[in-house]
Design an enzyme around this catalytic site. Structure first.
Site, short mmCIF file in Angstrom:
data_model
loop_
_atom_site.label_atom_id
_atom_site.label_comp_id
_atom_site.label_asym_id
_atom_site.label_seq_id
_atom_site.Cartn_x
_atom_site.Cartn_y
_atom_site.Cartn_z
N ALA A 149 -1.46 10.64 -23.65
CA ALA A 149 -2.18 9.71 -22.78
C ALA A 149 -2.44 10.26 -21.39
CB ALA A 149 -1.41 8.39 -22.68
N ARG B 237 3.64 4.83 -21.68
CA ARG B 237 5.09 4.96 -21.53
C ARG B 237 5.51 5.58 -20.20
NH1 ARG B 237 4.12 5.24 -26.86
NH2 ARG B 237 5.52 4.07 -28.20
N GLN C 291 -2.78 12.78 -29.66
CA GLN C 291 -2.18 11.47 -29.91
C GLN C 291 -3.09 10.36 -29.40
OE1 GLN C 291 1.56 13.07 -27.88
NE2 GLN C 291 2.45 11.59 -29.28
N ASP D 49 -9.09 7.89 -28.00
CA ASP D 49 -10.29 7.62 -27.19
C ASP D 49 -11.49 8.49 -27.52
OD1 ASP D 49 -9.65 10.09 -25.85
OD2 ASP D 49 -8.30 8.98 -24.51
N HIS E 27 -3.29 9.84 -34.31
CA HIS E 27 -3.14 8.39 -34.30
C HIS E 27 -4.45 7.65 -34.56
CE1 HIS E 27 0.73 8.98 -31.71
NE2 HIS E 27 0.93 9.23 -32.99
N CYS F 229 -11.50 -2.00 -42.28
CA CYS F 229 -11.05 -3.16 -43.05
C CYS F 229 -9.71 -2.84 -43.69
CB CYS F 229 -12.06 -3.54 -44.12
SG CYS F 229 -11.49 -4.90 -45.18
N CYS G 213 -10.37 -3.50 -47.98
CA CYS G 213 -11.18 -2.62 -48.83
C CYS G 213 -11.37 -1.23 -48.23
CB CYS G 213 -12.54 -3.25 -49.11
SG CYS G 213 -13.68 -3.27 -47.69
N THR H 269 1.90 14.30 -22.47
CA THR H 269 2.64 13.55 -23.49
C THR H 269 4.12 13.55 -23.16
OG1 THR H 269 3.34 13.53 -25.82
CG2 THR H 269 2.61 15.65 -24.94
N ILE I 184 -2.53 17.02 -14.02
CA ILE I 184 -3.16 17.62 -15.20
C ILE I 184 -4.58 18.08 -14.92
CG2 ILE I 184 -3.99 17.09 -17.54
CD1 ILE I 184 -1.46 15.31 -17.81
#
Length: 255
Positions: free
Chosen positions: A23, A35, A102, A105, A122, A130, A133, A196, A239
């Protein structure tokens, strides 16, 4: 998306660089982390229920709140930042690159990194899924229905409950995607973990796996991680400044 790794003979055995992004790489794009010291879960622990599978599937109110979060949140409006663009430059320089992200976006791809070089551990928030289905549609279509007055849009094919095509708490990662990521971690020469906390398994274990197989491990993160002791280098700088500088040093020299 490709799950292949460049063969040893490809590109005269140029070092394979793997980048595990969390993130923190997207906060400069206006997407809050979850986090960190000021993360979403710390500020509002109840928000975690919006992305917890059992709560989502059993509570219509959670689903309604989740759809509003998707519609009003920053993820789909965000643009890539300097860190995402640095990854794209490294790929375009000819260095074999694999991104293990992870994040959901899609900003690595929006920055221009080849889709086949990105493994979305992720899932993606840019697709609606759905749960009954398995039909997939663009998230923009589902959100347009929310805006038009459907608080909990159902699948147009079967009437099933829809969610974002992300891995919620309580769901397992796609074994094919995870297996491809493990292969990359075992075969890379440089493994960069950026933005991370390296606290969410099994994604976090990829850093240790890479180090065990001889990769140079570099961690770029503002806060300490459980894998810092294994790292060849730990960088605490912002970063958006640190990653472009680091990746520029991994690119081939050009006369």
């Amino acid at each position: 998306m490709s799950s292949t790794v460049d063969s040893p003979d490809d590109a005269a055995r140029r070092p394979l660089v793997a980048l595990l992004s969390g993130a923190g790489i997207s906060t400069d794009s206006g997407i809050p982390d979850y986090r960190g010291p000021n993360g979403v879960w710390r500020r509002d622990p109840e928000a975690e229920k919006l992305v917890t599978y059992d709560s989502y599937m059993t509570d219509p109110e959670i689903r309604r709140r989740s759809w509003l979060m998707r519609r009003d949140g920053p993820a789909l409006r965000a643009r890539p930042n300097a860190a995402h663009e640095a990854v794209t430059r490294l790929e375009r320089s000819g260095v074999p690159v694999r991104v293990l992200t992870q994040n959901v976006d899609g900003l690595h791809q929006l920055a221009g990194t080849s889709d086949r070089k990105v493994l979305e551990l992720h899932g993606t928030a840019r697709t609606a899924l759905c749960t009954q289905c398995g039909a997939r549609t663009p998230m923009t279509e589902a959100l347009a229905r929310v805006t038009a007055g459907e608080p909990d849009p159902k699948c147009l094919d079967c009437g099933g409950i829809m969610k974002s095509a992300t891995v919620m708490f309580g769901e397992r990662l796609d074994p094919e995607v995870l297996g491809a990521a493990v292969t990359v971690a075992k075969n890379c020469d440089v493994f960069v973990a950026v933005g991370t906390s390296l606290s969410v398994q099994p994604a976090a274990s990829l850093a240790g796996l890479a180090a065990e197989h001889g990769a140079r491990l570099i961690i770029v993160n503002a806060e300490p991680t459980p894998y810092d002791a294994l790292a060849d280098e730990v960088i605490r700088d912002p970063i958006g400044e640190a990653l472009p500088r680091l990746l520029a040093g991994l690119a081939p020299d050009r006369d």
